[in-house]
Enzyme design. Sequence first.
Site, mmCIF file in Angstrom:
data_model
loop_
_atom_site.group_PDB
_atom_site.id
_atom_site.type_symbol
_atom_site.label_atom_id
_atom_site.label_comp_id
_atom_site.label_asym_id
_atom_site.label_seq_id
_atom_site.Cartn_x
_atom_site.Cartn_y
_atom_site.Cartn_z
ATOM 1 C CG ASP A 292 -2.021 -1.202 0.858
ATOM 2 O OD1 ASP A 292 -2.243 -1.707 0.106
ATOM 3 O OD2 ASP A 292 -2.524 -1.722 2.200
ATOM 4 C CG ASN A 437 -5.801 -8.938 6.750
ATOM 5 O OD1 ASN A 437 -5.628 -8.662 8.263
ATOM 6 N ND2 ASN A 437 -5.945 -8.256 5.995
#
Length: 651
Positions: A292, A437
């Site tokens: 990211d 996750n």
Amino acid sequence: MRHNRIFGALFSSIVAAASVAASAASAQPATLPALFPAPTSITLGDGAITLGSSVVLVAAPGADAETLALVRKILASAGVKTITTARRLPALLDRPHILVGTGDAAIVRDALARSGTTVDGNAEGYTIASLAQGSGGLITLAGHDGDGLFHAAQTFRQLVQRSAIPALVIQDHPAMPIRGTIEGFYGAPWTMADRTKHLDFLATVKANTYVYSPKDDPYARDRWREAYPAATLAELGTLAATARRNHVDFVYAISPGPSVCFSDPADTQALERKFEALRGIGIHSFYVALDDIEYAKWNCEGDKAAFGPSGAEAAGVAQAKLLNAVQANLLARDPASRPLIMVPTEYYDAKETPYKAALRKHLDPRVVVQWTGTDVVPPAISIPDAKAATKAFGRKTLLWDNYPVNDYAQTTGRLLMAPYARREAGLSSELTGILSNPMNQEAPSRVAVTGVAAFGWNDKGYDAQRTWHAAARDLAGGDARATAALLTFFDTQHIAPTFGSQPWQEQAPRLKAVLDGVREALADGDAAPRRAAIAELSGWADDLTNAPDIIRSGTVDPGFAEQSRPWLDAMQKWGRALQLTAAGLDAADRGSAAARGYFAEAKRIAAEAAAIESIKGATRFSGPIKIADGVLDVFIADAPGLIAFDRPAGG
């Protein structure tokens, strides 16, 4: 709670598989126990062992004290009142004897030989051999290493839930070296209490890795160069100790990407200094996250001078230089240290790119690379997909599976609690492991994480549905009524979105099958099937309405009920709306004008249910709670038109 026919049949089979009648074990045939994760191999012998109130515990030389303490706790939970200790095994076993140790102890090898077996020879592997003998018996928990012995104790925890342990031999070891979770979501991070509970949970499913990577920890991202405050450092040290007790590798992740200067030795030293401080509190595994971020521009002029104009290939070269230096420092500090883990900027798909080529060429082969699959949230992952990733990154990857994370817009108002599915058996041949996750809600995340851990342990023997049922049973503390209520709830949260418009798991498949059956029965027009379908609908409506109170009644983990609170509130209202809808259909079927009132009230309560919001700040995106959306709401809206109810009675 009135169970529908599907759940009634389901739980009669679960109870039968999980327990035996309370008669003497000798009168019972040996039955294969249901164990999760599924063992590599399990073979039944003759007879069974009833623990009773008194056993002898034999600790082999070198057996881990904490694992022995866990075995004692397990025995106490099974009703054993007296635990006598001994150093050796007698020739005649007059009582149940439990032997605990690793395969390097002669007493363990000799005990296994009585059952004609040896200790599993794989890392984290174990063997359990139970041998019935008269009124006694021998149960040997043998680990290849300390981790394997701990895993054996976790399997023993499941075995003692039966009234008798069958004579058997279990040989077991993990298919994937790395299995667990990465707290890598956006939004509210878990509390330290949540993390502690999660580490305890990971032990029960034989997971061995937890990555601390909350996006909202400023000292791991925006202020990564700064030292942690003493109080926070102490809390992290306590978590690391909890992880060690649970045989879970605590991995600390840092995210320097938004501001790091790859060519500046001072930034490399800042990373190493951060890791050294964490090493001082017992953390020895590390991770550098470079996801990211952009590689269209450098963060400093020095990088332009060192690596040339910014871009994908230059970013790969620069990142490899930094990571290689950190990996070398880790080895210099501790030659036995675990390899550094990294997540790349291009963390999904396996297409050949200049960035991946640069990493493949320049990155130290010891560094573990994470990969999220064919997309950020992939609908499926196949062996060819993983092979392509191996080729692209020049090594087998560690799968970062973005399930059941709910920090993206398509998950607004949802808990993701479908089974872990559509990952191909055999992926263990091309992956170094899987990290899930999870959601911002720790306890509800365990539903999917149980599946992820079970798949990572034995992908070829993994059964998604049965593991899903086992996750519900564990959350319910083994209570069948609470387990059924949880599965009813899970069904309303079955959808698994992607970043696109199509989910990779459908919504409320069991409820939809019932509602479709009602529609079909009404459409056929025959009176008897029509009335039977309405009656079944009423039973399902009762299940939906009553499940939240059962989930909150005390047998289910309290954290689950609290973190699911608005979903349970909304489910109860939707259940009430469905009860009224069923009453309306029944009235319409009898030609009663009362149908209009029932349908109107159902519509009003459904609107109230649809307006319930998620807990503000609990997830990245807040919004209206979704309960079996596209299934339940559509049926309630359509129901008034399924039977004409304005006709005169008897018409």
